[in-house]
Write an enzyme that holds these catalytic residues in place. Structure first.
Site, PDB file in Angstrom:
ATOM      1  N   ARG A 179      31.256 -96.795 148.107  1.00 50.11           N
ATOM      2  CA  ARG A 179      30.292 -96.135 147.225  1.00 50.11           C
ATOM      3  C   ARG A 179      29.316 -97.120 146.590  1.00 50.11           C
ATOM      4  O   ARG A 179      28.944 -97.012 145.424  1.00 50.11           O
ATOM      5  CB  ARG A 179      31.015 -95.325 146.145  1.00 50.11           C
ATOM      6  CG  ARG A 179      31.918 -94.233 146.696  1.00 50.11           C
ATOM      7  CD  ARG A 179      31.130 -93.187 147.473  1.00 50.11           C
ATOM      8  NE  ARG A 179      32.016 -92.188 148.073  1.00 50.11           N
ATOM      9  CZ  ARG A 179      32.466 -92.240 149.324  1.00 50.11           C
ATOM     10  NH1 ARG A 179      32.120 -93.242 150.124  1.00 50.11           N
ATOM     11  NH2 ARG A 179      33.256 -91.291 149.791  1.00 50.11           N
ATOM     12  N   SER A 228      31.072 -85.371 142.660  1.00 49.64           N
ATOM     13  CA  SER A 228      32.232 -86.180 142.276  1.00 49.64           C
ATOM     14  C   SER A 228      31.864 -87.109 141.127  1.00 49.64           C
ATOM     15  O   SER A 228      30.891 -87.851 141.209  1.00 49.64           O
ATOM     16  CB  SER A 228      32.722 -86.994 143.471  1.00 49.64           C
ATOM     17  OG  SER A 228      33.210 -86.157 144.479  1.00 49.64           O
ATOM     18  N   GLU A 298      31.155 -92.546 139.270  1.00 51.80           N
ATOM     19  CA  GLU A 298      30.373 -92.457 140.501  1.00 51.80           C
ATOM     20  C   GLU A 298      28.997 -91.879 140.191  1.00 51.80           C
ATOM     21  O   GLU A 298      27.998 -92.239 140.792  1.00 51.80           O
ATOM     22  CB  GLU A 298      31.092 -91.580 141.530  1.00 51.80           C
ATOM     23  CG  GLU A 298      30.396 -91.525 142.875  1.00 51.80           C
ATOM     24  CD  GLU A 298      31.245 -90.859 143.943  1.00 51.80           C
ATOM     25  OE1 GLU A 298      30.653 -90.236 144.841  1.00 51.80           O
ATOM     26  OE2 GLU A 298      32.484 -90.956 143.884  1.00 51.80           O
TER      27      GLU A 298
END
EC number: 1.3.1.98
Length: 321
Positions: A179, A228, A298
């Protein structure tokens, strides 16, 4: 510069600018959470050359922030100082190329790239059906789902730096990790070239349909959410840690932890950005207390709070509803 001065002054110093430059633009209207303050100025470049011209002539001390479709983004209530750049139609083309490749501008929604690949019989990109947002965010965050990541399929990307120089980046140049990419934060990604493999269109479309059905069944995709919220710690699932900390359904003001999927925060009662960030920080604190794991955001948080209001860990509440 004041709000009114900024866009006018920028327009005056860049007479050949072709994109749209507007002052005091409410960002809540273009983010999925539907919260947050205004951009001091919002610039939508006409194309890559227009973006490069703007950056080459933009004062070096002026803050410049880039946003995409607003899916993985929380804009704080005090808004964003300086110029916010949002790529539009000039970065929204997607085409299939010989050799099982797909070329896409960074304003293209991820799902549209998946569909273009399926239509062309190119396998390997169906996982993008399950990722909200645009290609720019996918590149910046090495977006992934269902066992695949952007790093697995990207051949090269284009970017414009803060001085207006254009760069072509190989997959290795992107510095991908979980990520994350290591592309300089002030470079603006403009295009991606993907390398797929030969596939059957019907089979790829079926795979995409299965991804879509999974999302609808397991994620609150019809709610005002940012996707998310926290990265998965190595070997663990964020949603499970949040659930085990007793945070399923936890509420702060108008924001709530989804009861369908604990790694999603939702704005279900006219939340403020502070409500959402406070809820996220409270969840992080409770997970740390119960498991010792420190969850990492995130979702990208941008801008300033309202005057006198805290941000980050200072928002965590010991007792909430």
């Amino acid at each position: 510069m004041t709000v009114s001065d900024l866009s006018a002054d920028l327009a005056a110093m860049m007479p050949d600018l072709r994109g749209r430059l507007a002052a005091d633009v409410r960002l809540a209207d273009i983010t999925w959470f539907r919260v947050g303050g205004a951009a001091q100025a919002l610039f939508t470049p006409a194309d890559e050359a227009d973006l490069a011209y703007f950056l080459a002539n933009c004062p070096r001390d002026l803050p410049v922030t880039v946003i995409g479709l607003g899916s993985n983004l929380l804009v704080r209530d005090g808004g964003v100082e300086g110029v916010v750049i949002r790529l539009g139609r000039g970065f929204a083309n997607v085409t299939a190329e010989p050799g099982n490749r797909i070329r896409a501008g960074t304003a293209v929604p991820d799902v549209k790239v998946a569909r273009a690949a399926a239509d062309a019989g190119i396998a390997g990109l169906a996982f993008y059906r399950g990722i909200p947002g645009s290609i720019g965010g996918a590149l910046r965050m090495n977006a992934g789902a269902h066992g695949s990541e952007t790093k697995d399929v990207l051949f090269e990307a284009r970017a414009v730096d803060r001085q207006g120089n254009i760069h072509v980046l190989s997959n290795a140049d992107m510095g991908f990790s979980y990520r994350h990419s290591s592309v300089p934060k002030d470079w603006i990604l403009t295009e991606a070239l993907y390398q797929g493999r030969p596939g059957n269109s019907a089979a790829i479309l079926q795979e995409m349909e299965e991804v879509a059905q999974y999302r609808e069944k397991n994620q609150p995709i019809k709610e005002r959410t940012g996707g998310s919220t926290f990265k998965n710690p190595p070997g663990q699932s964020s949603w499970r840690l949040v659930d085990e900390a007793g945070c399923r359904g936890l509420r702060v003001g108008g924001a709530k932890v989804s009861e369908m999927h604990c790694n999603f925060l939702i704005n279900d009662a006219n939340a403020t950005a502070e409500d959402i960030e406070r809820l996220g920080e409270t969840v992080r604190a409770r997970v740390k207390a119960s498991s010792g794991v420190e969850l990492q955001w995130e979702i990208i948080r941008l801008g300033e709070p309202l005057p006198g209001c805290p941000t980050g860990e200072a928002l965590a509440e010991a007792e909430v509803l």
